[in-house]
Design a protein around this motif. Structure first.
Motif, PDB file in Angstrom:
ATOM      1  N   VAL A 108      -7.601   2.867   5.193  1.00  0.00           N
ATOM      2  CA  VAL A 108      -6.717   2.073   4.339  1.00  0.00           C
ATOM      3  C   VAL A 108      -7.529   1.310   3.303  1.00  0.00           C
ATOM      4  O   VAL A 108      -7.160   1.241   2.125  1.00  0.00           O
ATOM      5  CB  VAL A 108      -5.861   1.106   5.193  1.00  0.00           C
ATOM      6  CG1 VAL A 108      -5.051   0.169   4.316  1.00  0.00           C
ATOM      7  CG2 VAL A 108      -4.940   1.890   6.117  1.00  0.00           C
ATOM      8  N   ARG A 109      -8.638   0.765   3.714  1.00  0.00           N
ATOM      9  CA  ARG A 109      -9.510  -0.005   2.810  1.00  0.00           C
ATOM     10  C   ARG A 109      -9.958   0.847   1.618  1.00  0.00           C
ATOM     11  O   ARG A 109      -9.990   0.381   0.485  1.00  0.00           O
ATOM     12  CB  ARG A 109     -10.705  -0.525   3.600  1.00  0.00           C
ATOM     13  CG  ARG A 109     -11.659  -1.382   2.826  1.00  0.00           C
ATOM     14  CD  ARG A 109     -12.739  -1.952   3.794  1.00  0.00           C
ATOM     15  NE  ARG A 109     -13.763  -2.604   3.042  1.00  0.00           N
ATOM     16  CZ  ARG A 109     -14.838  -1.997   2.521  1.00  0.00           C
ATOM     17  NH1 ARG A 109     -15.026  -0.710   2.701  1.00  0.00           N
ATOM     18  NH2 ARG A 109     -15.736  -2.673   1.843  1.00  0.00           N
ATOM     19  N   ASP A 110     -10.299   2.127   1.871  1.00  0.00           N
ATOM     20  CA  ASP A 110     -10.716   3.035   0.798  1.00  0.00           C
ATOM     21  C   ASP A 110      -9.610   3.210  -0.236  1.00  0.00           C
ATOM     22  O   ASP A 110      -9.870   3.248  -1.441  1.00  0.00           O
ATOM     23  CB  ASP A 110     -11.065   4.420   1.355  1.00  0.00           C
ATOM     24  CG  ASP A 110     -12.162   4.393   2.404  1.00  0.00           C
ATOM     25  OD1 ASP A 110     -13.043   3.511   2.323  1.00  0.00           O
ATOM     26  OD2 ASP A 110     -12.131   5.258   3.301  1.00  0.00           O
ATOM     27  N   VAL A 111      -8.393   3.329   0.247  1.00  0.00           N
ATOM     28  CA  VAL A 111      -7.245   3.522  -0.641  1.00  0.00           C
ATOM     29  C   VAL A 111      -7.026   2.282  -1.498  1.00  0.00           C
ATOM     30  O   VAL A 111      -6.829   2.377  -2.714  1.00  0.00           O
ATOM     31  CB  VAL A 111      -5.977   3.865   0.169  1.00  0.00           C
ATOM     32  CG1 VAL A 111      -4.766   3.998  -0.735  1.00  0.00           C
ATOM     33  CG2 VAL A 111      -6.189   5.145   0.978  1.00  0.00           C
ATOM     34  N   ALA A 112      -7.093   1.120  -0.868  1.00  0.00           N
ATOM     35  CA  ALA A 112      -6.898  -0.133  -1.602  1.00  0.00           C
ATOM     36  C   ALA A 112      -7.975  -0.307  -2.671  1.00  0.00           C
ATOM     37  O   ALA A 112      -7.672  -0.651  -3.822  1.00  0.00           O
ATOM     38  CB  ALA A 112      -6.891  -1.312  -0.640  1.00  0.00           C
ATOM     39  N   ILE A 113      -9.215  -0.028  -2.317  1.00  0.00           N
ATOM     40  CA  ILE A 113     -10.308  -0.157  -3.283  1.00  0.00           C
ATOM     41  C   ILE A 113     -10.127   0.824  -4.437  1.00  0.00           C
ATOM     42  O   ILE A 113     -10.255   0.455  -5.607  1.00  0.00           O
ATOM     43  CB  ILE A 113     -11.679   0.053  -2.595  1.00  0.00           C
ATOM     44  CG1 ILE A 113     -11.982  -1.126  -1.672  1.00  0.00           C
ATOM     45  CG2 ILE A 113     -12.786   0.250  -3.622  1.00  0.00           C
ATOM     46  CD1 ILE A 113     -13.164  -0.894  -0.737  1.00  0.00           C
ATOM     47  N   ARG A 114      -9.805   2.051  -4.123  1.00  0.00           N
ATOM     48  CA  ARG A 114      -9.632   3.076  -5.157  1.00  0.00           C
ATOM     49  C   ARG A 114      -8.485   2.729  -6.113  1.00  0.00           C
ATOM     50  O   ARG A 114      -8.536   3.057  -7.293  1.00  0.00           O
ATOM     51  CB  ARG A 114      -9.384   4.434  -4.520  1.00  0.00           C
ATOM     52  CG  ARG A 114      -9.277   5.540  -5.545  1.00  0.00           C
ATOM     53  CD  ARG A 114      -9.252   6.891  -4.858  1.00  0.00           C
ATOM     54  NE  ARG A 114      -9.095   7.961  -5.802  1.00  0.00           N
ATOM     55  CZ  ARG A 114     -10.077   8.611  -6.395  1.00  0.00           C
ATOM     56  NH1 ARG A 114     -11.329   8.288  -6.133  1.00  0.00           N
ATOM     57  NH2 ARG A 114      -9.833   9.587  -7.239  1.00  0.00           N
ATOM     58  N   SER A 115      -7.473   2.053  -5.602  1.00  0.00           N
ATOM     59  CA  SER A 115      -6.288   1.753  -6.416  1.00  0.00           C
ATOM     60  C   SER A 115      -6.577   0.764  -7.544  1.00  0.00           C
ATOM     61  O   SER A 115      -5.926   0.794  -8.577  1.00  0.00           O
ATOM     62  CB  SER A 115      -5.172   1.184  -5.543  1.00  0.00           C
ATOM     63  OG  SER A 115      -5.442  -0.166  -5.178  1.00  0.00           O
ATOM     64  N   GLY A 116      -7.521  -0.144  -7.302  1.00  0.00           N
ATOM     65  CA  GLY A 116      -7.773  -1.193  -8.280  1.00  0.00           C
ATOM     66  C   GLY A 116      -6.823  -2.365  -8.149  1.00  0.00           C
ATOM     67  O   GLY A 116      -6.940  -3.357  -8.875  1.00  0.00           O
ATOM     68  N   PHE A 117      -5.877  -2.252  -7.220  1.00  0.00           N
ATOM     69  CA  PHE A 117      -4.943  -3.337  -6.948  1.00  0.00           C
ATOM     70  C   PHE A 117      -5.383  -4.068  -5.689  1.00  0.00           C
ATOM     71  O   PHE A 117      -6.187  -3.559  -4.914  1.00  0.00           O
ATOM     72  CB  PHE A 117      -3.517  -2.788  -6.726  1.00  0.00           C
ATOM     73  CG  PHE A 117      -2.870  -2.243  -7.957  1.00  0.00           C
ATOM     74  CD1 PHE A 117      -2.157  -3.069  -8.803  1.00  0.00           C
ATOM     75  CD2 PHE A 117      -2.966  -0.892  -8.268  1.00  0.00           C
ATOM     76  CE1 PHE A 117      -1.545  -2.565  -9.943  1.00  0.00           C
ATOM     77  CE2 PHE A 117      -2.363  -0.375  -9.401  1.00  0.00           C
ATOM     78  CZ  PHE A 117      -1.651  -1.211 -10.243  1.00  0.00           C
ATOM     79  N   SER A 118      -4.825  -5.244  -5.479  1.00  0.00           N
ATOM     80  CA  SER A 118      -5.110  -5.946  -4.234  1.00  0.00           C
ATOM     81  C   SER A 118      -4.504  -5.161  -3.071  1.00  0.00           C
ATOM     82  O   SER A 118      -3.564  -4.374  -3.258  1.00  0.00           O
ATOM     83  CB  SER A 118      -4.525  -7.355  -4.258  1.00  0.00           C
ATOM     84  OG  SER A 118      -3.109  -7.305  -4.167  1.00  0.00           O
ATOM     85  N   TYR A 119      -5.024  -5.393  -1.887  1.00  0.00           N
ATOM     86  CA  TYR A 119      -4.519  -4.740  -0.684  1.00  0.00           C
ATOM     87  C   TYR A 119      -3.020  -4.988  -0.538  1.00  0.00           C
ATOM     88  O   TYR A 119      -2.244  -4.068  -0.304  1.00  0.00           O
ATOM     89  CB  TYR A 119      -5.284  -5.271   0.533  1.00  0.00           C
ATOM     90  CG  TYR A 119      -4.750  -4.771   1.843  1.00  0.00           C
ATOM     91  CD1 TYR A 119      -5.112  -3.513   2.310  1.00  0.00           C
ATOM     92  CD2 TYR A 119      -3.887  -5.544   2.612  1.00  0.00           C
ATOM     93  CE1 TYR A 119      -4.622  -3.038   3.516  1.00  0.00           C
ATOM     94  CE2 TYR A 119      -3.396  -5.073   3.815  1.00  0.00           C
ATOM     95  CZ  TYR A 119      -3.767  -3.824   4.259  1.00  0.00           C
ATOM     96  OH  TYR A 119      -3.281  -3.354   5.438  1.00  0.00           O
ATOM     97  N   ARG A 120      -2.618  -6.206  -0.708  1.00  0.00           N
ATOM     98  CA  ARG A 120      -1.204  -6.582  -0.560  1.00  0.00           C
ATOM     99  C   ARG A 120      -0.322  -5.859  -1.591  1.00  0.00           C
ATOM    100  O   ARG A 120       0.742  -5.338  -1.260  1.00  0.00           O
ATOM    101  CB  ARG A 120      -1.069  -8.087  -0.692  1.00  0.00           C
ATOM    102  CG  ARG A 120       0.316  -8.587  -0.510  1.00  0.00           C
ATOM    103  CD  ARG A 120       0.351 -10.106  -0.639  1.00  0.00           C
ATOM    104  NE  ARG A 120       1.714 -10.545  -0.773  1.00  0.00           N
ATOM    105  CZ  ARG A 120       2.209 -11.583  -0.181  1.00  0.00           C
ATOM    106  NH1 ARG A 120       1.452 -12.325   0.583  1.00  0.00           N
ATOM    107  NH2 ARG A 120       3.465 -11.913  -0.358  1.00  0.00           N
ATOM    108  N   THR A 121      -0.774  -5.796  -2.825  1.00  0.00           N
ATOM    109  CA  THR A 121       0.005  -5.143  -3.880  1.00  0.00           C
ATOM    110  C   THR A 121       0.143  -3.649  -3.634  1.00  0.00           C
ATOM    111  O   THR A 121       1.235  -3.087  -3.755  1.00  0.00           O
ATOM    112  CB  THR A 121      -0.635  -5.405  -5.260  1.00  0.00           C
ATOM    113  OG1 THR A 121      -0.646  -6.811  -5.494  1.00  0.00           O
ATOM    114  CG2 THR A 121       0.118  -4.696  -6.367  1.00  0.00           C
TER     115      THR A 121
END
Length: 115
Positions: free
Chosen positions: A24-37
């Motif tokens: 999940v962390r990889d996806v959040a980082i790749r997105s450029g958005f905050s984890y919550r967003t």
């Protein structure tokens, strides 16, 4: 397609291409958005959070491997990150209502007959 929807689509593709190691962390980082967003975006567009999406894709791809590959159930379970055949069987049976072995037997016969 709006921008946020395209981001989620791209991330879903990223998950599939990296299913054996993605977190999940990889996806959040790749997105450029905050984890919550990014979690909110996944829920809005895919009706599930990132973790559930990853888990669902793992079991779906494992089911495909069970049908089309000669690999043992144990090998498939390990490939998709399950700690044991028992934990894999539990998750698989919960989703498909039959064990991986029965699933293979039923679907392999159908696949072979269609050739």
């Amino acid at each position: 397609m709006e921008y946020k929807e395209s981001v989620v689509t791209d991330l879903a593709n990223f998950i599939v291409l990296n299913i054996h190691k993605v977190k999940v962390r990889d996806v959040a980082i790749r997105s450029g958005f905050s984890y919550r967003t990014i979690q909110k975006m996944f829920i809005f567009y895919l009706n599930q959070n990132i973790s559930d999406y990853i888990s669902g894709m793992k079991i779906q791809m494992a089911a495909n491997d069970i049908i089309y590959s000669p690999d043992s159930i144990e090998s498939v379970a390990i490939r998709y990150g399950y700690s044991s055949v028992q934990s894999f069987t539990h998750v698989f049976t919960k989703k498909y209502k039959i064990s991986p072995r029965v699933f293979r037997d039923i679907n392999h016969r159908v696949y072979v007959q269609s050739l």
